[in-house]
Design a protein around this motif. Structure first.
Motif, PDB file in Angstrom:
ATOM      1  N   GLY A 113      37.740  40.250  32.769  1.00 46.64           N
ATOM      2  CA  GLY A 113      36.951  39.349  33.594  1.00 46.64           C
ATOM      3  C   GLY A 113      37.752  38.206  34.188  1.00 46.64           C
ATOM      4  O   GLY A 113      37.314  37.559  35.145  1.00 46.64           O
ATOM      5  N   LEU A 114      38.925  37.921  33.635  1.00 49.75           N
ATOM      6  CA  LEU A 114      39.773  36.852  34.162  1.00 49.75           C
ATOM      7  C   LEU A 114      40.551  37.286  35.404  1.00 49.75           C
ATOM      8  O   LEU A 114      41.176  36.452  36.067  1.00 49.75           O
ATOM      9  CB  LEU A 114      40.765  36.392  33.091  1.00 49.75           C
ATOM     10  N   SER A 115      40.528  38.563  35.718  1.00 48.32           N
ATOM     11  CA  SER A 115      41.289  39.091  36.845  1.00 48.32           C
ATOM     12  C   SER A 115      40.957  38.362  38.142  1.00 48.32           C
ATOM     13  O   SER A 115      39.800  38.296  38.554  1.00 48.32           O
ATOM     14  CB  SER A 115      40.993  40.587  37.004  1.00 48.32           C
ATOM     15  N   GLY A 116      41.983  37.789  38.780  1.00 45.14           N
ATOM     16  CA  GLY A 116      41.812  37.132  40.064  1.00 45.14           C
ATOM     17  C   GLY A 116      41.117  35.790  40.028  1.00 45.14           C
ATOM     18  O   GLY A 116      40.878  35.185  41.085  1.00 45.14           O
ATOM     19  N   ASP A 117      40.791  35.282  38.842  1.00 47.23           N
ATOM     20  CA  ASP A 117      40.088  34.006  38.754  1.00 47.23           C
ATOM     21  C   ASP A 117      40.982  32.849  39.190  1.00 47.23           C
ATOM     22  O   ASP A 117      42.215  32.923  39.117  1.00 47.23           O
ATOM     23  CB  ASP A 117      39.587  33.756  37.334  1.00 47.23           C
ATOM     24  N   TYR A 142      46.144  31.059  29.216  1.00 50.02           N
ATOM     25  CA  TYR A 142      45.536  31.778  30.331  1.00 50.02           C
ATOM     26  C   TYR A 142      46.442  32.926  30.781  1.00 50.02           C
ATOM     27  O   TYR A 142      45.985  34.049  31.017  1.00 50.02           O
ATOM     28  CB  TYR A 142      45.286  30.832  31.509  1.00 50.02           C
ATOM     29  N   ARG A 143      47.735  32.650  30.887  1.00 51.85           N
ATOM     30  CA  ARG A 143      48.660  33.698  31.314  1.00 51.85           C
ATOM     31  C   ARG A 143      48.682  34.850  30.317  1.00 51.85           C
ATOM     32  O   ARG A 143      48.716  36.029  30.707  1.00 51.85           O
ATOM     33  CB  ARG A 143      50.063  33.120  31.493  1.00 51.85           C
ATOM     34  N   ALA A 144      48.651  34.526  29.035  1.00 48.47           N
ATOM     35  CA  ALA A 144      48.665  35.563  28.009  1.00 48.47           C
ATOM     36  C   ALA A 144      47.401  36.415  28.060  1.00 48.47           C
ATOM     37  O   ALA A 144      47.454  37.646  27.920  1.00 48.47           O
ATOM     38  CB  ALA A 144      48.818  34.933  26.626  1.00 48.47           C
ATOM     39  N   LEU A 145      46.257  35.781  28.273  1.00 47.87           N
ATOM     40  CA  LEU A 145      44.995  36.514  28.279  1.00 47.87           C
ATOM     41  C   LEU A 145      44.817  37.347  29.542  1.00 47.87           C
ATOM     42  O   LEU A 145      44.139  38.384  29.519  1.00 47.87           O
ATOM     43  CB  LEU A 145      43.820  35.543  28.132  1.00 47.87           C
ATOM     44  N   ALA A 146      45.405  36.893  30.652  1.00 45.71           N
ATOM     45  CA  ALA A 146      45.255  37.609  31.924  1.00 45.71           C
ATOM     46  C   ALA A 146      46.398  38.573  32.196  1.00 45.71           C
ATOM     47  O   ALA A 146      46.428  39.207  33.255  1.00 45.71           O
ATOM     48  CB  ALA A 146      45.135  36.604  33.067  1.00 45.71           C
ATOM     49  N   ALA A 147      47.332  38.677  31.273  1.00 46.81           N
ATOM     50  CA  ALA A 147      48.459  39.598  31.466  1.00 46.81           C
ATOM     51  C   ALA A 147      47.947  41.022  31.629  1.00 46.81           C
ATOM     52  O   ALA A 147      47.094  41.485  30.865  1.00 46.81           O
ATOM     53  CB  ALA A 147      49.408  39.504  30.274  1.00 46.81           C
ATOM     54  N   GLY A 148      48.443  41.698  32.637  1.00 48.69           N
ATOM     55  CA  GLY A 148      48.023  43.070  32.873  1.00 48.69           C
ATOM     56  C   GLY A 148      46.733  43.205  33.643  1.00 48.69           C
ATOM     57  O   GLY A 148      46.237  44.332  33.830  1.00 48.69           O
ATOM     58  N   ALA A 149      46.158  42.098  34.105  1.00 44.11           N
ATOM     59  CA  ALA A 149      44.922  42.162  34.885  1.00 44.11           C
ATOM     60  C   ALA A 149      45.174  42.842  36.231  1.00 44.11           C
ATOM     61  O   ALA A 149      46.294  42.840  36.750  1.00 44.11           O
ATOM     62  CB  ALA A 149      44.377  40.756  35.110  1.00 44.11           C
ATOM     63  N   LYS A 150      44.131  43.420  36.779  1.00 41.45           N
ATOM     64  CA  LYS A 150      44.264  44.105  38.065  1.00 41.45           C
ATOM     65  C   LYS A 150      44.730  43.154  39.158  1.00 41.45           C
ATOM     66  O   LYS A 150      45.553  43.517  40.005  1.00 41.45           O
ATOM     67  CB  LYS A 150      42.926  44.739  38.457  1.00 41.45           C
ATOM     68  N   LYS A 151      44.187  41.951  39.142  1.00 42.19           N
ATOM     69  CA  LYS A 151      44.613  40.929  40.099  1.00 42.19           C
ATOM     70  C   LYS A 151      45.169  39.751  39.306  1.00 42.19           C
ATOM     71  O   LYS A 151      44.585  39.340  38.298  1.00 42.19           O
ATOM     72  CB  LYS A 151      43.426  40.466  40.950  1.00 42.19           C
TER      73      LYS A 151
END
Length: 340
Positions: A113-117, A142-151
């Motif tokens: 859900g953090l992708s592109g936020d 934030y960077r650790a949790l969003a690592a590998g996100a689509k955006k």
């Protein structure tokens, strides 16, 4: 008026909500809901974003620390999450692991859900109340949790502001170089404008010097979940631009800091932080939920719960404060949970 009605009316006067209405149902674009906050409000905004990231598009945090920093205890909050001494800094890797486990268990939203936020992290260099390192830790988490996100996460930070532990404005509030009530400072810096620009891009209309409308009170008690006491005030506030009464707008939830609730400083944060005039320009409804100070549980400064005074699940979707705020957002037309 019969005795029962008279008692109800008297109770309304005693709690200050006799004149407060419920929240209006609006035509909101639920995909553009965002949050922000100062200090304990920053911790709360961060918690809400992480817990409901599948329904929240971004967060702006002023002088806050990373998610789950306090790990459910006031002692850890004071030792590691305000001005940590050497060797007491939060373990970002461990906090990331906690969040990943919580997401897998469904206690918070899937981290996808953090992708592109959009995330904005602000910190004044003169702030002696919350260490700058904690804002850096928040960015790292934030960077650790969003690592590998689509955006990739749109993460911006500015830790060089010329202000102390306060919400900086162009000209409203107290002196900028002293952390004092109402913790809104005339710093020559428009934090509200920076927040809206980071979260929403360019405004749809030019911004005026003052807000066109007035914030209004509403009854927060109506949004308790199963009667649970989340230690919120009886009364909250909302600002609805005229264009949002019938038009399609976004929702922004602004969380005050400790000693910044209306019980303590009246409407200074609600009126003077600067959100409302930008809300007119962007077409954004601003929700100002309010805490209340308590001695049992121990929260004499009316802080948001970022260490567990409202229960063990305080920073998850089962947290009493998160659930009540989610109920308010849903009532407005921006649910933070599917189907609610």
């Amino acid at each position: 008026m019969n005795a029962c009605a008279l008692a109800t009316f008297a109770l309304g006067l005693a709690t200050g909500v006799a004149h407060a209405d419920g929240l209006p149902k609006l035509a909101l674009d639920a995909s553009r809901t965002t949050v922000s906050g100062l200090s304990s409000g920053a911790y709360m905004a961060h918690q809400v974003h992480v817990a409901y990231s599948d329904h929240i598009a971004g967060a702006a945090l002023i002088a806050g620390g990373p998610y789950h920093c306090a790990q459910g205890t006031l002692q850890t909050a004071l030792a590691s999450c305000m001005t940590p001494a050497e060797g007491k800094a939060p373990d970002v890797a461990a906090l990331a692991a906690f969040a990943k486990d919580a997401a897998k268990a469904g206690r918070i939203a899937p981290l996808a859900g953090l992708s592109g936020d959009h995330v904005l992290i602000l910190h004044g260099r003169a702030d002696k109340t919350v260490a700058e390192s904690l804002s850096t830790d928040t960015a790292a988490l934030y960077r650790a949790l969003a690592a590998g996100a689509k955006k990739p996460l749109d993460l911006r930070k500015d830790l060089a502001g010329a202000y102390t532990h306060t919400f900086p404005t162009l000209g409203a509030g107290a002196a900028c170089d002293v952390a004092t009530a109402p913790f809104v400072g005339h710093c020559g810096y428009d934090a509200a404008g920076a927040i809206f620009a980071a979260l929403y891009g360019r405004p749809a209309h030019a911004v005026a010097a003052t807000a066109a409308g007035e914030p209004r009170a509403f009854d927060q008690e109506a949004y308790r979940i199963a009667g649970a006491d989340a230690h919120l005030a009886a009364k909250g506030y909302i600002y609805v631009p005229a264009a949002c009464e019938k038009g399609r707008c976004a929702l922004h939830v602004a969380f005050h800091g400790c000693q910044q609730n209306a019980e303590t400083i009246d409407e200074a944060f609600v009126r003077d932080a600067g959100y409302n005039r930008w809300a007119d320009a962007y077409g954004v409804v601003v929700l100002y939920p309010q805490t209340r100070a308590t001695m049992a549980p121990l929260n004499p400064k009316g802080c948001w719960d970022w260490w567990g005074y409202s229960g063990e699940a305080y920073d998850t979707r089962d947290g009493a404060q998160l659930r009540q705020v989610a109920a308010m957002a849903a009532a407005l037309g921006a649910p933070l949970l599917d189907g609610r």
